[in-house]
Write an enzyme that holds these catalytic residues in place. Structure first.
Site, mmCIF file in Angstrom:
data_model
loop_
_atom_site.group_PDB
_atom_site.id
_atom_site.type_symbol
_atom_site.label_atom_id
_atom_site.label_comp_id
_atom_site.label_asym_id
_atom_site.label_seq_id
_atom_site.Cartn_x
_atom_site.Cartn_y
_atom_site.Cartn_z
ATOM 1 N N TYR A 131 0.488 -1.312 -0.419
ATOM 2 C CA TYR A 131 0.083 0.428 0.048
ATOM 3 C C TYR A 131 0.764 1.292 0.119
ATOM 4 C CZ TYR A 131 -3.991 -2.908 0.762
ATOM 5 O OH TYR A 131 -4.634 -4.192 0.774
ATOM 6 N N LYS A 177 4.970 -14.045 4.569
ATOM 7 C CA LYS A 177 4.893 -14.995 3.368
ATOM 8 C C LYS A 177 6.392 -14.771 2.903
ATOM 9 C CE LYS A 177 3.402 -18.099 0.744
ATOM 10 N NZ LYS A 177 3.059 -19.141 0.680
ATOM 11 N N ASP A 210 -1.083 -17.490 4.049
ATOM 12 C CA ASP A 210 -2.575 -17.703 3.677
ATOM 13 C C ASP A 210 -2.868 -19.310 4.862
ATOM 14 O OD1 ASP A 210 0.373 -18.992 3.401
ATOM 15 O OD2 ASP A 210 0.131 -20.381 1.339
ATOM 16 N N ASP A 234 -4.846 -5.662 6.574
ATOM 17 C CA ASP A 234 -5.707 -5.309 5.765
ATOM 18 C C ASP A 234 -7.155 -6.475 5.642
ATOM 19 O OD1 ASP A 234 -8.201 -3.360 5.005
ATOM 20 O OD2 ASP A 234 -7.087 -3.067 3.088
ATOM 21 N N ASP A 238 -10.189 -8.316 7.925
ATOM 22 C CA ASP A 238 -11.955 -8.059 7.546
ATOM 23 C C ASP A 238 -12.203 -9.244 7.993
ATOM 24 O OD1 ASP A 238 -11.702 -5.624 7.260
ATOM 25 O OD2 ASP A 238 -12.325 -5.821 5.020
#
Ligand code: NAD
Length: 343
Positions: A131, A177, A210, A234, A238
């Site tokens: 971002y 990751k 993941d 982010d 959620d």
């Protein structure tokens, strides 16, 4: 008596409605407290300002924010037109160095939850990662986005996660990751491990993003504080919000070294604007987090108790929780409980 000067930015769409409900609750806590008063300055920000001022965070609003300790921000519509300014939240985060986004997710009584005892916090790096906002079309049909990760920002956000864990179940999970993003997530992981050495009483572990998406559904009750980079945080926050009742209840803090901005996780939900029907509890819980930041802990727990009480009783609730109460009715009911409990 402590006087806290705070800014309130109602925002776009459903923003003014949920903010009005949260202001009722803030008014109730300060009326019931002999310890502090809030000096509230309302400011304009959001999509509604673009036509009027050519920007979504007018300079006057930035000046207001600079004069305050913290800000309660309503949801805002993100401009998507080519050449439009970045989202108001991004502008405020950048201007005030709000490098950590803290999103708690807790099972609440009377609200469907994937597991009965979820109580976790996602701490997301808020200023860099994917971002960072630098994307290029290097050739027709070929785009490249920069993923920026620095040791400096990764250590700062990790420190916030460890400080939170000290007040909770003393466990921090680093999500990355690194098996694929070896450089950027390698730096993030090393920074996390460096900070961990200063907190020997806090247990740590690492999970690939993941696998984390899956484990949040399978065994969310096993996590305490989760720290990760911007986009992973982010998405995971959620997902975590949905585990405990959805966006209408999820609040977030954006904190830096000298300022805090508190907001519902949800957006401006334009299709519901002006209908007085959405859930204001996310914004009310954001106000509660703001009071914690201001060290008004009794007032913050009074709000939490009132929210839990209203949810447990189940009579006054908005459509998303299966009820038909209005936004302002929920705000007024929670405010009334705050006052009732203070006597
Ligand atoms: P949204 O969160 O506004 O709404 C998605 C859906 O979630 C709604 O249609 C509604 O069904 C539900 N919902 C959201 N808030 C609710 C509430 N308080 N009570 C009950 N149900 C609720 O997401 P969107 O429609 O993708 O985005 C709308 C605008 O908001 C976009 O411009 C987006 O960029 C922006 N946005 C802003 C923020 C922010 O200001 N922090 C965050 C997310 C999205």
């Amino acid at each position: 008596m402590n006087i806290h000067r705070i800014a309130v930015l109602p925002g776009d769409g459903i923003g003014p409605e949920v903010t009005e409900a949260a202001l009722k609750v803030l008014d109730a806590v300060q009326k019931s407290s002999k310890r502090f008063k809030l000096e509230i300055i309302q400011g304009e920000a959001g999509y509604n300002c673009i036509k009027k001022y050519g920007t979504n965070v007018p300079p006057k609003t930035l000046e207001i924010l600079k004069k305050t300790e913290a800000c309660l921000k309503g949801p805002m519509t993100t401009p998507e037109e080519a050449g439009a300014p970045p989202s108001a939240a991004v502008t405020i985060r950048k201007n005030f160095g709000l490098y950590a986004n803290v999103r708690p997710c807790k099972t609440l009584p009377g609200v469907p939850s994937v597991k009965p005892n979820i109580d976790l916090i996602v701490v997301r790096e808020n200023t860099e990662g994917l971002y960072f906002g630098k994307e290029f079309e290097v050739a027709p049909g070929k785009g490249v986005a920069m993923r920026v990760v620095t040791q400096y920002a990764s250590e700062k956000v990790s420190k916030i996660a460890f400080e939170l864990a000290l007040k909770r179940k003393r466990h921090v999970t680093c999500v990355h990751k690194r098996n694929i993003l070896r450089v950027t997530d390698g730096i993030f992981r090393e920074a996390f491990l460096t900070v961990a050495r200063d907190y020997p009483s806090v247990a740590i572990d690492e999970v690939h993003v993941d696998a984390m998406a899956m484990r949040l559904i399978k065994e969310p009750e096993k996590f305490d504080v989760i720290v990760t980079t911007n986009m992973f945080g982010d998405i995971l926050s959620d997902e975590a919000a949905q585990l405990v009742g959805g966006l209408g209840l999820a609040a977030g803090a954006n904190v830096g070294d000298n300022y805090g901005m508190f907001e519902p996780v949800h957006g401006s939900a334009p299709k519901y604007a002006g209908q007085n029907k959405v859930n204001p509890i996310a914004t009310i819980l954001a106000a509660k987090m703001m009071l914690e930041y201001l060290n008004e802990l009794d007032a913050a727990s009074a709000i939490e108790r009132a929210v839990i009480d209203v949810l447990k009783e189940g009579k006054i609730r908005t459509y998303d929780l299966g009820g038909n109460s209005s936004t302002i009715e929920v705000g007024e009911e929670i405010a009334a409980r705050v006052i009732e409990f203070s006597h």
